[in-house]
Design a protein around this motif. Structure first.
Motif, short mmCIF file in Angstrom:
data_model
loop_
_atom_site.label_atom_id
_atom_site.label_comp_id
_atom_site.label_asym_id
_atom_site.label_seq_id
_atom_site.Cartn_x
_atom_site.Cartn_y
_atom_site.Cartn_z
N ASP A 1 0.50 -1.02 0.23
CA ASP A 1 -0.47 0.04 0.02
C ASP A 1 1.22 1.19 0.28
O ASP A 1 0.60 2.10 -0.22
N SER A 2 2.12 0.69 0.85
CA SER A 2 2.82 2.67 -0.22
C SER A 2 4.00 2.91 -0.63
O SER A 2 4.57 3.55 -0.73
N MET A 3 3.30 2.19 -1.86
CA MET A 3 3.89 1.94 -3.25
C MET A 3 3.29 3.10 -3.72
O MET A 3 2.33 2.75 -3.88
N PHE A 4 3.65 3.36 -4.70
CA PHE A 4 3.40 4.73 -5.36
C PHE A 4 3.55 4.95 -6.84
O PHE A 4 4.84 4.49 -7.34
N LEU A 5 2.80 3.91 -8.00
CA LEU A 5 3.49 3.96 -8.95
C LEU A 5 2.75 5.24 -9.88
O LEU A 5 1.61 5.38 -9.91
N ALA A 6 3.26 5.69 -10.94
CA ALA A 6 3.42 7.34 -12.00
C ALA A 6 3.60 6.47 -13.38
O ALA A 6 4.97 6.36 -13.38
N ALA A 7 2.22 6.92 -14.31
CA ALA A 7 3.94 6.71 -15.83
C ALA A 7 3.76 8.39 -16.50
O ALA A 7 2.14 8.38 -16.86
N GLU A 8 4.98 8.91 -15.96
CA GLU A 8 4.98 10.40 -17.08
C GLU A 8 5.98 10.19 -17.72
O GLU A 8 6.95 9.38 -17.46
N SER A 9 6.39 10.80 -18.43
CA SER A 9 7.45 11.43 -19.61
C SER A 9 7.68 12.44 -19.14
O SER A 9 9.09 13.10 -19.72
N ASP A 10 7.00 13.13 -19.10
CA ASP A 10 7.06 15.02 -18.10
C ASP A 10 7.80 15.23 -17.20
O ASP A 10 7.44 14.24 -16.08
N LEU A 11 9.11 15.92 -17.36
CA LEU A 11 9.58 16.88 -16.02
C LEU A 11 9.06 16.98 -15.16
O LEU A 11 8.85 16.69 -13.54
N SER A 12 8.25 17.87 -15.49
CA SER A 12 7.43 18.49 -14.24
C SER A 12 5.95 18.20 -13.64
O SER A 12 6.16 18.26 -12.75
N ALA A 13 5.96 16.89 -14.56
CA ALA A 13 4.67 15.96 -14.40
C ALA A 13 5.71 14.81 -13.10
O ALA A 13 4.69 14.87 -11.96
N LEU A 14 5.78 14.90 -13.15
CA LEU A 14 7.11 13.59 -12.24
C LEU A 14 7.60 14.58 -10.93
O LEU A 14 7.81 14.20 -9.38
N LEU A 15 8.15 15.82 -10.84
CA LEU A 15 8.12 16.87 -9.66
C LEU A 15 6.76 16.85 -8.68
O LEU A 15 6.48 17.01 -7.71
N GLY A 16 5.71 16.82 -9.48
CA GLY A 16 3.93 17.34 -9.10
C GLY A 16 3.97 16.07 -8.32
O GLY A 16 3.31 15.91 -7.43
N HIS A 17 4.05 14.94 -9.24
CA HIS A 17 4.30 13.45 -7.69
C HIS A 17 4.88 13.43 -7.40
O HIS A 17 4.03 13.23 -5.89
N VAL A 18 6.15 13.80 -7.24
CA VAL A 18 6.97 13.90 -5.41
C VAL A 18 6.19 14.61 -4.66
O VAL A 18 6.71 14.66 -3.38
N ASP A 19 6.04 15.76 -5.25
CA ASP A 19 5.08 16.81 -4.61
C ASP A 19 4.35 16.24 -3.53
O ASP A 19 3.80 16.13 -2.20
N ASP A 20 3.28 15.68 -4.50
CA ASP A 20 1.53 15.66 -3.77
C ASP A 20 2.03 13.46 -2.55
O ASP A 20 1.62 13.80 -2.10
N VAL A 21 3.04 12.90 -3.39
CA VAL A 21 3.20 11.60 -2.50
C VAL A 21 4.42 11.32 -1.21
O VAL A 21 3.96 11.12 0.07
N LYS A 22 5.47 12.58 -1.71
CA LYS A 22 6.51 13.17 -0.32
C LYS A 22 6.83 12.04 -0.28
O LYS A 22 6.62 11.15 0.85
N PRO A 23 7.80 11.31 -1.27
CA PRO A 23 8.47 9.67 -1.22
C PRO A 23 10.02 9.94 -0.20
O PRO A 23 10.09 10.79 0.12
N GLY A 24 9.73 8.53 0.63
CA GLY A 24 11.17 8.59 0.86
C GLY A 24 12.49 7.82 -0.27
O GLY A 24 13.76 8.17 0.36
N LEU A 25 11.24 7.34 -1.08
CA LEU A 25 12.69 6.22 -2.12
C LEU A 25 12.23 6.88 -3.49
O LEU A 25 10.52 6.57 -4.21
N LEU A 26 12.41 7.54 -4.62
CA LEU A 26 12.04 7.93 -5.96
C LEU A 26 13.10 7.11 -7.01
O LEU A 26 13.72 7.15 -6.93
N ILE A 27 12.45 6.15 -7.59
CA ILE A 27 12.59 5.01 -8.99
C ILE A 27 12.13 6.14 -9.80
O ILE A 27 10.82 6.03 -10.50
N VAL A 28 13.23 6.09 -10.85
CA VAL A 28 12.78 6.38 -12.72
C VAL A 28 13.40 5.94 -13.24
O VAL A 28 14.12 5.74 -13.66
#
Length: 455
Positions: free
Chosen positions: A144-171
């Motif tokens: 449940d603590s794994m979040f998945l996003a299908a994005e290829s735009d850098l700005s959208a990726l940064l938006g996901h980081v702001d929303d999820v506030k993860p402890g680990l980011l994998i691109v």
């Protein structure tokens, strides 16, 4: 009269500068990467002293607890990383398509989310979210603590980081991401550099560990600009043969640990599993001794591994006899063959010679020279070596057997695996109990000594 401006030309791959345009970079040998820059003599302006962001302190007073590595939960990967992921670290994992990079990182994301108590964000630019979800279900990596996003735009990726506030980011992967502020196609030199720079700045600003997946070229190096390897903190290569389930993560660069460690994995239908004791994978156990085989002990980082070298010598029907090498340095094997013919008495001038390692292992260190020479000599004479024998040593052009590092540690591993005799260079240092070491000064004495090693 207008002032004449001088231009410089710089390689977009490695940054090497030349006085005039050329088609191929003299430094990294890449084609079509030389770009014209502006004035070669930039004006150096005086910079006024500013207020520092933090006062300088004695090094003994610097807090290190906040920079301790956090384990990923995958022990073999932690071994290569130097204990785990440091806050703010940027890791580049490169490998061929289909080798298992995404499978490994899904395992890392699952372990991180399940054990660290902080979310893990997996951003994919090559597959849909549904495809990644199906792979995660197949390998049992759903939390449940794994979040998945299908994005290829850098700005959208940064938006996901702001929303999820993860402890680990994998691109997955950096070549598919693009920045709207950069006028270039995704995967281009400019785009990859801009995306990586932005992700590095994000990692350092927030103390967020970031793992980037990178593609490789036909030569096996990381695709994209060479400066990409300089921007990140850790560079790992994921290696493996398509016809084998064995996979190896090899450290190439590591600012927080040893840069030559390896981690061994086995790729299965239900995921990827670490192999903590891989020595037996690279050695064949024959019911009877077979001519043309010799065992050595190689050291990868701090890990000694047994490796078997096989050789086949046969009569050649070609004007130029064949020399085929797999898993070893071909130029070094050619040198060993020349020394063996000159100093060891093996007439190989009219023979086809094939030399290979077992299990798809790649060995580049000089300590394998003696084993390769003995394997070829055994195949040439059609006399098998003792299955309880290991050979360790570098062979010089004069036929001498030179010392290598860590002989005691290598023999300890050989004794643990059941070997009783070893050919080693003179003055090897302290040796472990349980194995008898025979010191050989040159290749000729080594060829002679193997005849008296009991089976």
């Amino acid at each position: 009269m207008a002032k004449k401006t001088s231009s410089t030309y710089r390689c977009a791959e490695c940054g090497y500068e030349v006085a005039k345009w050329v088609g191929r970079c003299p430094e990294c040998q890449a084609w079509g990467t030389i770009e014209e820059r502006g004035d070669a003599r930039p004006q150096v302006a005086r910079v006024a002293a500013g207020a520092p962001s933090a006062p300088a302190r004695p090094i003994a007073q610097v807090d290190v607890e906040s920079s301790r590595a956090s384990p990923t939960g995958v022990s073999e990967l932690d071994r290569v990383l130097g204990g785990g992921l440091v806050p703010g670290v940027v890791v580049l994992l490169a490998g061929e398509p289909g080798v298992g990079k995404s499978t490994l990182l899904l395992e890392v994301a699952y372990r991180w989310a399940a054990e660290s108590g902080t979310p893990a964000l997996y951003v994919t630019g090559e597959e849909s979210a549904g495809q990644v979800r199906l792979r995660a279900e197949r390998t049992g990596n759903v939390d449940d603590s794994m979040f998945l996003a299908a994005e290829s735009d850098l700005s959208a990726l940064l938006g996901h980081v702001d929303d999820v506030k993860p402890g680990l980011l994998i691109v997955d992967s950096v070549q598919t991401m693009s920045s709207p502020q950069v006028e270039s196609s995704p995967g281009g030199v400019t785009q990859v550099r801009a995306v990586t720079s932005a992700l590095v700045a994000l990692a350092k600003e927030r103390g967020l560990p970031v793992v980037l997946v990178g593609h490789v070229t036909k030569e096996g190096s990381v695709a994209g600009p060479r400066v990409l390897e300089h921007l990140v903190d850790v560079v790992l290569h994921f290696e493996g043969d398509r016809h084998s389930t064995l996979r190896m993560v090899r450290g190439v660069k590591n600012r927080f640990g040893a840069a030559d460690e390896i981690g061994c994995f086995e790729l299965r239908d239900d995921g990827i599993v670490g192999v903590p004791d891989p020595s037996g994978l690279f050695v064949n156990r024959h019911a009877e001794a077979v001519p043309g085989t010799a065992v050595t002990v190689t050291v990868e980082g701090k890990r000694p591994l047994l490796a078997e070298v096989q050789a086949l010598v046969g009569k050649s029907y070609l004007n130029q006899p064949r020399r085929a090498v797999s898993g070893l340095d071909s130029s070094r094997v050619s040198m060993v063959l020349a020394v063996l013919e000159k100093r060891g008495g093996a007439a190989l001038g009219d023979k086809d010679v094939y030399v290979a390692t077992v299990g798809g292992m790649k060995v580049t260190e000089p300590a394998v020279d003696l084993a390769a020479a003995l394997a070829v000599s055994s195949a040439f004479a059609d006399q098998a070596l003792s299955p309880k024998l290991v050979a360790i040593g570098e062979v010089g052009l004069a036929g001498e057997v030179r010392r290598v590092t860590g002989v005691g540690r290598r023999l300890t591993e050989a004794a643990r695996m059941g070997f009783t005799h070893a050919l080693v260079p003179p003055d090897p240092g302290p040796l472990p109990d349980g194995i008898k070491a025979l010191e050989v000064a040159d290749l000729a004495s080594a060829v002679h000594a193997v005849q008296y090693v009991p089976d």
